[in-house]
Design a protein around this motif. Structure first.
Motif, PDB file in Angstrom:
ATOM      1  N   ASP A  33       0.829  -1.208   0.000  1.00 31.52           N
ATOM      2  CA  ASP A  33       0.000   0.000   0.000  1.00 31.52           C
ATOM      3  C   ASP A  33       0.864   1.260   0.000  1.00 31.52           C
ATOM      4  OD1 ASP A  33      -2.494  -1.321   0.013  1.00 31.52           O
ATOM      5  OD2 ASP A  33      -2.310  -1.691   2.157  1.00 31.52           O
ATOM      6  N   VAL A  34       1.965   1.210   0.739  1.00 35.85           N
ATOM      7  CA  VAL A  34       2.893   2.350   0.753  1.00 35.85           C
ATOM      8  C   VAL A  34       3.490   2.548  -0.636  1.00 35.85           C
ATOM      9  CG1 VAL A  34       5.021   3.261   1.748  1.00 35.85           C
ATOM     10  CG2 VAL A  34       3.400   2.019   3.185  1.00 35.85           C
ATOM     11  N   TYR A  35       3.833   1.444  -1.292  1.00 33.68           N
ATOM     12  CA  TYR A  35       4.407   1.519  -2.639  1.00 33.68           C
ATOM     13  C   TYR A  35       3.400   2.111  -3.624  1.00 33.68           C
ATOM     14  CZ  TYR A  35       6.550   0.013  -7.024  1.00 33.68           C
ATOM     15  OH  TYR A  35       7.090  -0.014  -8.278  1.00 33.68           O
ATOM     16  N   VAL A  36       2.137   1.704  -3.514  1.00 33.87           N
ATOM     17  CA  VAL A  36       1.100   2.241  -4.401  1.00 33.87           C
ATOM     18  C   VAL A  36       0.967   3.748  -4.219  1.00 33.87           C
ATOM     19  CG1 VAL A  36      -1.385   2.259  -4.845  1.00 33.87           C
ATOM     20  CG2 VAL A  36      -0.186   0.080  -4.558  1.00 33.87           C
ATOM     21  N   LEU A  37       0.988   4.215  -2.982  1.00 35.44           N
ATOM     22  CA  LEU A  37       0.906   5.649  -2.728  1.00 35.44           C
ATOM     23  C   LEU A  37       2.109   6.369  -3.315  1.00 35.44           C
ATOM     24  CD1 LEU A  37      -0.362   5.641   0.980  1.00 35.44           C
ATOM     25  CD2 LEU A  37      -1.675   6.260  -1.069  1.00 35.44           C
ATOM     26  N   GLU A  38       3.291   5.756  -3.226  1.00 39.69           N
ATOM     27  CA  GLU A  38       4.490   6.360  -3.809  1.00 39.69           C
ATOM     28  C   GLU A  38       4.359   6.485  -5.315  1.00 39.69           C
ATOM     29  OE1 GLU A  38       8.582   5.728  -1.632  1.00 39.69           O
ATOM     30  OE2 GLU A  38       7.619   3.798  -1.947  1.00 39.69           O
ATOM     31  N   VAL A  39       3.913   5.423  -5.955  1.00 38.31           N
ATOM     32  CA  VAL A  39       3.767   5.429  -7.409  1.00 38.31           C
ATOM     33  C   VAL A  39       2.765   6.496  -7.838  1.00 38.31           C
ATOM     34  CG1 VAL A  39       2.966   4.093  -9.396  1.00 38.31           C
ATOM     35  CG2 VAL A  39       4.451   3.026  -7.704  1.00 38.31           C
ATOM     36  N   GLN A  40       1.698   6.653  -7.072  1.00 38.94           N
ATOM     37  CA  GLN A  40       0.681   7.658  -7.383  1.00 38.94           C
ATOM     38  C   GLN A  40       1.132   9.080  -7.064  1.00 38.94           C
ATOM     39  OE1 GLN A  40      -2.771   6.414  -5.165  1.00 38.94           O
ATOM     40  NE2 GLN A  40      -3.314   4.789  -6.626  1.00 38.94           N
ATOM     41  N   GLY A  41       2.272   9.197  -6.373  1.00 38.74           N
ATOM     42  CA  GLY A  41       2.748  10.511  -5.988  1.00 38.74           C
ATOM     43  C   GLY A  41       1.996  11.101  -4.820  1.00 38.74           C
ATOM     44  N   ALA A  42       1.249  10.261  -4.101  1.00 31.38           N
ATOM     45  CA  ALA A  42       0.470  10.743  -2.951  1.00 31.38           C
ATOM     46  C   ALA A  42       1.346  10.764  -1.701  1.00 31.38           C
ATOM     47  CB  ALA A  42      -0.743   9.850  -2.718  1.00 31.38           C
ATOM     48  N   ASP A  43       1.111  11.741  -0.872  1.00 32.43           N
ATOM     49  CA  ASP A  43       1.894  11.892   0.357  1.00 32.43           C
ATOM     50  C   ASP A  43       0.946  11.928   1.556  1.00 32.43           C
ATOM     51  OD1 ASP A  43       3.948  12.245   2.124  1.00 32.43           O
ATOM     52  OD2 ASP A  43       4.167  14.396   1.764  1.00 32.43           O
ATOM     53  N   TYR A  44       0.405  10.772   1.895  1.00 33.29           N
ATOM     54  CA  TYR A  44      -0.516  10.665   3.017  1.00 33.29           C
ATOM     55  C   TYR A  44       0.216  10.149   4.255  1.00 33.29           C
ATOM     56  CZ  TYR A  44      -4.292  11.156  -0.386  1.00 33.29           C
ATOM     57  OH  TYR A  44      -5.125  11.614  -1.361  1.00 33.29           O
TER      58      TYR A  44
END
Length: 400
Positions: A73-84
């Motif tokens: 899930d952390v990797y998916v957020l990284e790929v999406q450029g999201a910083d949550y």
């Protein structure tokens, strides 16, 4: 375009080389991989494979310190450029927690807010989900309790009821009478979790600081184990053991060619070596481009001095042509830079950007400054050289 690409590749190579130091302790750690059997298999076969992988995980956990480290899930957020923030709550439909199993703490110790190893605070019960929460997230305990009760409910009951209850060979059928509980364990802020994946958090040494963590103690439906085993099941195996690692896994599963394993250390080392080779190749390519650029610039400047003028034709949107003669070759000075940078910016903004390493605006500005510097120095050098040659030719002609 080659120059910003080279700078980005150099930065990535430096990061990967620095991260390699964190993997020395993982030289005997292997990552499991499962052969893709496709999506058309029947439900009974799927359940049979899940049970085989569950038995494999239990055996590896008992004999080879096998563990999960699921930070997808952390990797998916990284790929999406999201910083949550990794506070465990949902963000745009994505989870913001990681999942590990108890053996993970043998390789990455974590302590509670009172300094006690978290292994001592885990509750091994079918109806209890263990959750590690950094002290910094103490204000959202109620929201976390509600969120993970739903999570626990889904992976313990709902996924079976919706899909696998129709499979006659699925032994999973826990009692719905048991009351689910969340064992929330406060842990000290400032602790980090090594990902065992070179792709996740590259710029942070492949470590994730202060996430909310689910500890999987084996009380979720086997499909969870099957899914994690296909991407993030790690275990120790010594080269000195009697059996080849592939044969060892096949013997446990009872199938040949279904499960494999690869050394995480060898994979990361090969990755760094490949990046270095790509960097050397990119240096050679960039030098070839620079030499070609200098050669073409020489032809332009020589042509200017031969004609003593440079003619530029400008065609307007309405079809009229305008002609202008420049008495100085400086009109060509920034043309390569002014053409290259917008073109590269356009490429980075399109789907072609996946061909290039991630570049910051500082990197692009640095590349532009280098290009402009090359233009200026080369222009000054060529102008002096050609003027000197021109004067020499004139003097020689007058003397003859």
């Amino acid at each position: 375009m080659a120059l910003p690409f080279l700078i980005g590749l150099h930065q990535r190579s430096m990061v990967e080389d620095r991260n390699l130091q964190n993997w020395v302790a993982a030289k005997d750690i292997y990552l499991l991989s499962i052969k893709d059997v496709g999506q058309d298999m029947g439900l009974e076969i799927e359940v049979e494979l899940q049970n085989k992988i569950l038995a494999l995980y239990q055996r590896l956990a008992a004999e080879n310190n096998g563990f999960f480290m699921d930070a997808m899930d952390v990797y998916v957020l990284e790929v999406q450029g999201a910083d949550y923030p990794l506070n465990g709550l949902l963000a745009d439909g994505c989870s913001t927690h990681i999942t590990v199993s108890p053996n993970y703490f043998r390789f990455n110790p974590i302590v509670t807010s009172e300094g006690v190893p978290v292994e001592q605070e885990l509750i091994y019960a079918d109806n209890v989900l263990n959750l590690l929460v950094p002290e910094s997230w103490s204000s959202i305990h109620d929201a976390l309790d509600e969120r993970f009760l739903d999570y626990f409910m889904f992976y313990r009951f709902e996924i079976y009821n919706r899909i696998y209850s129709a499979a006659p060979n699925d032994p999973w059928n826990p009692s719905r009478q048991e009351e689910l509980e969340i064992n929330m364990i406060p842990v000290r802020t400032g602790q980090s979790y090594f990902t065992f994946s070179p792709d996740i958090r590259r710029d942070a040494g492949n470590r994730i600081p202060d996430p909310v963590v689910v500890v999987d103690t084996g009380n979720l439906h086997p499909t969870s184990t099957f899914t994690r085993a296909s991407r993030c099941l790690y275990f120790q195996y010594s080269d000195g053991q009697d059996m080849d690692i592939t044969d060892y896994l096949a013997e446990i599963v009872g199938m040949d060619g279904f499960v494999f394993a690869s050394s995480v250390w060898e994979g990361v080392a090969a990755r760094v070596l490949r990046l270095k080779r790509d960097y050397i190749a990119s240096v050679s390519l960039t030098m070839s481009i620079v030499l070609g650029y200098l050669a073409s610039s020489f032809s332009l400047f020589a042509n200017y001095f031969a004609r003593n003028q440079y003619l530029i034709t400008v065609k307007t949107l309405w079809g009229f042509r305008g002609f202008r003669r420049y008495r100085s070759a400086s009109v060509m000075l920034f043309m390569p830079t002014l053409l290259a940078l917008p073109l590269f910016g356009l490429i980075m903004a399109t789907r072609l950007s996946r061909l290039f390493p991630p570049l910051s605006i500082q990197t692009l500005l640095l590349a532009g400054a280098i290009l402009a510097g090359i233009d200026i120095l080369y222009f000054v050098f060529m102008e002096k050289l050609l003027r000197k040659k021109s004067m020499h030719s004139i003097l020689k002609g007058e003397s003859s």
